[in-house]
Design an enzyme around this catalytic site. Structure first.
Site, PDB file in Angstrom:
ATOM      1  N   THR A 146      -3.925  -1.749  -2.335  1.00  0.00           N
ATOM      2  CA  THR A 146      -3.024  -2.195  -1.260  1.00  0.00           C
ATOM      3  C   THR A 146      -2.779  -1.127  -0.203  1.00  0.00           C
ATOM      4  OG1 THR A 146      -1.140  -1.379  -2.518  1.00  0.00           O
ATOM      5  CG2 THR A 146      -1.743  -3.715  -2.830  1.00  0.00           C
TER       6      THR A 146
ATOM      7  N   ASP B 144      -8.554   5.522  -4.933  1.00  0.00           N
ATOM      8  CA  ASP B 144      -8.787   5.151  -6.329  1.00  0.00           C
ATOM      9  C   ASP B 144      -9.925   4.129  -6.338  1.00  0.00           C
ATOM     10  OD1 ASP B 144      -7.696   2.689  -5.601  1.00  0.00           O
ATOM     11  OD2 ASP B 144      -6.136   2.685  -7.134  1.00  0.00           O
TER      12      ASP B 144
ATOM     13  N   HIS C  83      10.723  11.645  19.760  1.00  0.00           N
ATOM     14  CA  HIS C  83      10.040  11.397  18.485  1.00  0.00           C
ATOM     15  C   HIS C  83       9.762  12.703  17.743  1.00  0.00           C
ATOM     16  CE1 HIS C  83       9.822   7.288  19.646  1.00  0.00           C
ATOM     17  NE2 HIS C  83       9.229   7.620  20.786  1.00  0.00           N
TER      18      HIS C  83
ATOM     19  N   HIS D 192       4.641   7.424  17.526  1.00  0.00           N
ATOM     20  CA  HIS D 192       6.047   7.700  17.194  1.00  0.00           C
ATOM     21  C   HIS D 192       6.247   8.545  15.936  1.00  0.00           C
ATOM     22  CE1 HIS D 192       8.022   4.253  19.735  1.00  0.00           C
ATOM     23  NE2 HIS D 192       7.207   5.034  20.441  1.00  0.00           N
TER      24      HIS D 192
ATOM     25  N   CYS E  42      -6.285   2.601  -1.545  1.00  0.00           N
ATOM     26  CA  CYS E  42      -6.216   2.041  -2.898  1.00  0.00           C
ATOM     27  C   CYS E  42      -6.287   0.527  -2.708  1.00  0.00           C
ATOM     28  CB  CYS E  42      -4.978   2.522  -3.659  1.00  0.00           C
ATOM     29  SG  CYS E  42      -3.378   1.984  -3.033  1.00  0.00           S
TER      30      CYS E  42
HETATM   31  C1  RB5 Z   1      -5.168  -0.537  -9.026  1.00  0.00           C
HETATM   32  O1  RB5 Z   1      -5.422  -1.674  -9.768  1.00  0.00           O
HETATM   33  C2  RB5 Z   1      -4.078  -0.818  -8.000  1.00  0.00           C
HETATM   34  O2  RB5 Z   1      -2.839  -0.910  -8.631  1.00  0.00           O
HETATM   35  C3  RB5 Z   1      -4.071   0.271  -6.945  1.00  0.00           C
HETATM   36  O3  RB5 Z   1      -5.314   0.320  -6.331  1.00  0.00           O
HETATM   37  C4  RB5 Z   1      -3.077   0.132  -5.815  1.00  0.00           C
HETATM   38  O4  RB5 Z   1      -3.147  -1.119  -5.220  1.00  0.00           O
HETATM   39  C5  RB5 Z   1      -1.703   0.563  -6.088  1.00  0.00           C
HETATM   40  O5  RB5 Z   1      -0.823   0.565  -5.208  1.00  0.00           O
END
Ligand code: RB5
Length: 143
Positions: free
Chosen positions: A67, A8, A133, A98, A65
């Site tokens: 995180t 994203d 595994h 694993h 993304c």
């Molecule tokens: C977008 O702002 C953010 O929520 C997305 O990139 C991500 O971190 C979601 O898990």
């Protein structure tokens, strides 16, 4: 090996850096977007990467993304996907050894770019151990 990439807006810059690195290393790339920092919805991109890997169109996938979490949840909704969020070298190695993770998820707002690329290389260069595994991976794939 063909590697599917998707992100994203929060992971766009990292995806682009990973793409440049993998191109340089000679991997074939399937870039599923996004293609700018304009706000988009990560579930769509995680699903696209999951489907590319589950169908065999690509052998591995990398999703990014902010995180790494949201897009990994989306990818893991696709049957046959084993997507792992990784944040350090131990996780990069172990999720291949694993879990035989076929997708890794990285956070563009979590990791320094050079470190994220190091994690990608570790995961790509590590072999699955099989044995006990394999049984566990089979159980995952049956869910
Ligand atoms: C977008 O702002 C953010 O929520 C997305 O990139 C991500 O971190 C979601 O898990």
């Amino acid at each position: 090996m063909k590697i599917a990439l998707a992100s994203d807006h929060g992971g766009f810059a990292l995806k682009e850096a990973i793409k440049a690195h993998l191109n340089e290393k000679g991997y074939e790339i399937l870039d599923l977007g996004t293609h700018s920092e304009e706000s988009v919805d990560y579930p769509q991109y995680g699903k696209a990467c999951g489907e590319a890997v589950a169908s065999g169109e690509a052998q591995r996938g990398i999703v990014c993304c902010g995180t790494g979490i949201g897009i990994s949840i989306a990818a893991n909704k696709v049957k046959g996907v084993r997507a792992a969020v990784i944040t350090n070298e131990f996780m990069a190695e172990m999720t291949k050894r694993h879990n035989d993770a076929n997708i890794i998820a990285l956070g563009g707002r979590v990791l320094e770019t050079a470190y994220a690329i190091k994690l990608v290389d570790i995961w790509l260069e590590t072999e699955f151990e099989g044995g006990r595994h394999q049984r566990r991976v089979d159980m995952l794939d049956e869910m």
